[in-house]
Design a protein around this motif. Structure first.
Motif, PDB file in Angstrom:
ATOM      1  N   VAL A  50      35.598  13.272  26.347  1.00  0.00           N
ATOM      2  CA  VAL A  50      37.055  13.524  26.898  1.00  0.00           C
ATOM      3  C   VAL A  50      36.831  14.241  28.059  1.00  0.00           C
ATOM      4  CG1 VAL A  50      39.251  14.287  26.719  1.00  0.00           C
ATOM      5  CG2 VAL A  50      38.382  13.066  24.873  1.00  0.00           C
ATOM      6  N   ALA A  51      36.168  15.436  28.020  1.00  0.00           N
ATOM      7  CA  ALA A  51      36.048  16.454  28.785  1.00  0.00           C
ATOM      8  C   ALA A  51      35.245  15.875  30.136  1.00  0.00           C
ATOM      9  CB  ALA A  51      35.151  17.593  28.468  1.00  0.00           C
ATOM     10  N   LEU A  52      34.297  15.016  30.109  1.00  0.00           N
ATOM     11  CA  LEU A  52      33.522  14.353  31.179  1.00  0.00           C
ATOM     12  C   LEU A  52      34.562  13.593  31.818  1.00  0.00           C
ATOM     13  CD1 LEU A  52      31.141  13.669  32.844  1.00  0.00           C
ATOM     14  CD2 LEU A  52      30.293  11.957  30.898  1.00  0.00           C
ATOM     15  N   ALA A  53      35.217  12.695  31.060  1.00  0.00           N
ATOM     16  CA  ALA A  53      36.440  11.713  31.837  1.00  0.00           C
ATOM     17  C   ALA A  53      37.306  12.384  32.546  1.00  0.00           C
ATOM     18  CB  ALA A  53      37.011  10.891  30.622  1.00  0.00           C
ATOM     19  N   ILE A  58      35.714  13.906  35.792  1.00  0.00           N
ATOM     20  CA  ILE A  58      35.771  12.961  37.080  1.00  0.00           C
ATOM     21  C   ILE A  58      37.030  12.628  37.417  1.00  0.00           C
ATOM     22  CG2 ILE A  58      35.252  10.628  37.348  1.00  0.00           C
ATOM     23  CD1 ILE A  58      32.978  10.779  34.975  1.00  0.00           C
ATOM     24  N   TRP A  59      38.004  12.756  36.874  1.00  0.00           N
ATOM     25  CA  TRP A  59      39.594  12.413  37.069  1.00  0.00           C
ATOM     26  C   TRP A  59      39.831  13.683  38.241  1.00  0.00           C
ATOM     27  CZ3 TRP A  59      43.412   8.831  36.831  1.00  0.00           C
ATOM     28  CH2 TRP A  59      44.677   9.160  36.796  1.00  0.00           C
ATOM     29  N   GLN A  60      39.482  14.723  37.856  1.00  0.00           N
ATOM     30  CA  GLN A  60      39.903  15.796  38.680  1.00  0.00           C
ATOM     31  C   GLN A  60      39.201  15.842  40.008  1.00  0.00           C
ATOM     32  OE1 GLN A  60      42.223  18.429  38.350  1.00  0.00           O
ATOM     33  NE2 GLN A  60      42.922  17.221  36.310  1.00  0.00           N
ATOM     34  N   LYS A  99      39.076   7.809  36.351  1.00  0.00           N
ATOM     35  CA  LYS A  99      38.455   7.916  35.151  1.00  0.00           C
ATOM     36  C   LYS A  99      38.353   6.536  34.280  1.00  0.00           C
ATOM     37  CE  LYS A  99      42.530   9.504  32.707  1.00  0.00           C
ATOM     38  NZ  LYS A  99      43.152  10.688  31.952  1.00  0.00           N
ATOM     39  N   ILE A 100      37.511   6.769  33.370  1.00  0.00           N
ATOM     40  CA  ILE A 100      37.162   5.596  32.359  1.00  0.00           C
ATOM     41  C   ILE A 100      37.050   6.103  31.132  1.00  0.00           C
ATOM     42  CG2 ILE A 100      34.763   5.137  32.815  1.00  0.00           C
ATOM     43  CD1 ILE A 100      35.154   2.269  32.342  1.00  0.00           C
TER      44      ILE A 100
END
Length: 371
Positions: free
Chosen positions: A185-188, A191-193, A198-199
């Motif tokens: 979740v943290a990696l996604a 990327i969103w930020q 995100k995926i």
């Protein structure tokens, strides 16, 4: 026997209504990709049975080895105990002509109300999906027609609709299974930020390339992740850039673009080897709306130039008209000893978790660098 069926259906409907706050029934059993077909044994070689083999059991041309869409298992029943056994399966087709005098015909009529039964008799309807009918997470399809030949033709005429209905159910199941094992979740979220998309990422995927580069004076972005396992190498890549519109996108453009990207970024162990589309094998592109965005899904087979390697790929091309960004995402696999149909459907499920931030704006620092 018909009265027994009707009573059991009535009790089931009451149970579902009472449990509307939460479904506490047992989960349906059976393997992904398996479909039990309830049909009288005298009809296993009927026109309807053959139509089911051609549609639900038809060969998938875009996966190495051309596996069937689903593994069909035809079953008959002569007792309520046998029926109760088959009713527990995850994917279940119940098929019989409406006037059929067999146990399966009795079951079909017991499950249809008078109005729907009349529609079948008049040729106005033939297929009735039932969601979670006997067990949780269950897919049941009732098929009935005026006659064996009529029903067979109706099935063939509606091949895409019928098979997509079950495939979509399977994709939802795979999504639950994949991320129940854990996700990053943290990696996604990062990327969103940072990138505005995100995926959902499985727990053991490793991020590799993450770069911004210029081509023909345009800024472009490329990212890769990998899940290397013994004899089962899987990878994901993502490319995106700003565009004015998506009018140029079609199947030929997608295939040419993905080939240029894999040639540049998805290389083999030799200097002259890289991933490219196996153009001598069938590949399919479908256009649809995905989260209110124009999207294309391409299924096919990749091959490694100058090397004896190949495998399936699933590609998503998505245009976000709110931010004028074009995204291309792809999952692929090299696993000669594994069931590729299963992984292709997992890839399709994971791609459907893709999201974009339609309020995204290029960070001020990047805008200054571009100027």
């Amino acid at each position: 026997m018909k009265s027994v069926f009707k009573i059991s259906v009535f009790i089931l409907l009451i149970g579902v209504w009472v449990g509307c706050e939460g479904d506490y029934r047992q989960e349906a059993r059976g393997s992904f990709g398996e479909v039990v077909v309830l049909m009288d044994s005298t009809q296993f070689e009927s026109e309807t049975a053959e139509a089911l083999r051609e549609t639900f059991g038809g060969w998938i041309q875009t996966i190495p080895g051309k596996p069937p869409r689903f593994d069909l298992r035809f079953q008959d029943f002569t007792t309520n105990e046998q029926l109760e056994h088959y009713k527990r399966y995850r994917n279940l087709i119940v098929a019989a002509p409406i006037n059929d005098s067999t146990n399966t015909g009795e079951l079909v009529r017991a499950l249809l109300n008078d109005e729907i039964e009349q529609q079948v008799r008049e040729g106005e309807a033939f297929a009735f999906p039932l969601k979670d009918h006997w067990y949780r997470n269950q897919w049941v399809m009732l098929l009935s027609g005026q006659s064996d030949s009529t029903l067979a033709q109706q099935i063939r005429n509606s091949e895409e609709t019928l098979t997509d209905n079950l495939i979509n159910k399977e994709l939802n199941r795979y999504t639950e299974e994949i991320y129940d094992r854990g996700e990053q979740v943290a990696l996604a979220d990062s990327i969103w930020q940072e990138e505005g998309w995100k995926i959902r990422i499985q727990h053991d995927w490793i991020k590799n390339i993450d770069t911004t580069y210029s081509e023909n004076g345009e800024e472009q972005h490329f990212m890769t992740m990998r899940r290397p396992l013994p004899e089962n190498d899987r990878w994901f890549w993502m490319w995106w850039k700003k565009v004015d519109d998506a009018s140029q996108i079609d199947e030929d453009w997608i295939n040419a673009k993905r080939d240029s990207l894999t040639k540049q970024w998805i290389r083999g162990s030799r200097d002259s080897s890289y991933v490219t589309t196996a153009h001598n094998r069938p590949h399919e592109t479908e256009q649809f709306m995905f989260n209110d965005k124009l999207a294309f899904e391409t299924l096919g087979i990749w091959t490694m130039t100058n090397d004896a390697m190949a495998g399936p790929f699933v590609n998503f091309t998505v245009y976000d008209d709110k931010t004028n960004r074009l995204f291309m995402l792809e999952f692929a696999q090299f696993a000669p000893k594994y069931d590729k149909r299963r992984f292709v459907r997992q890839f399709r499920s994971m791609l459907r978790t893709f999201e974009t931030d339609s309020t995204w704006q290029t960070p001020v620092g990047e805008m200054a660098a571009e100027e």
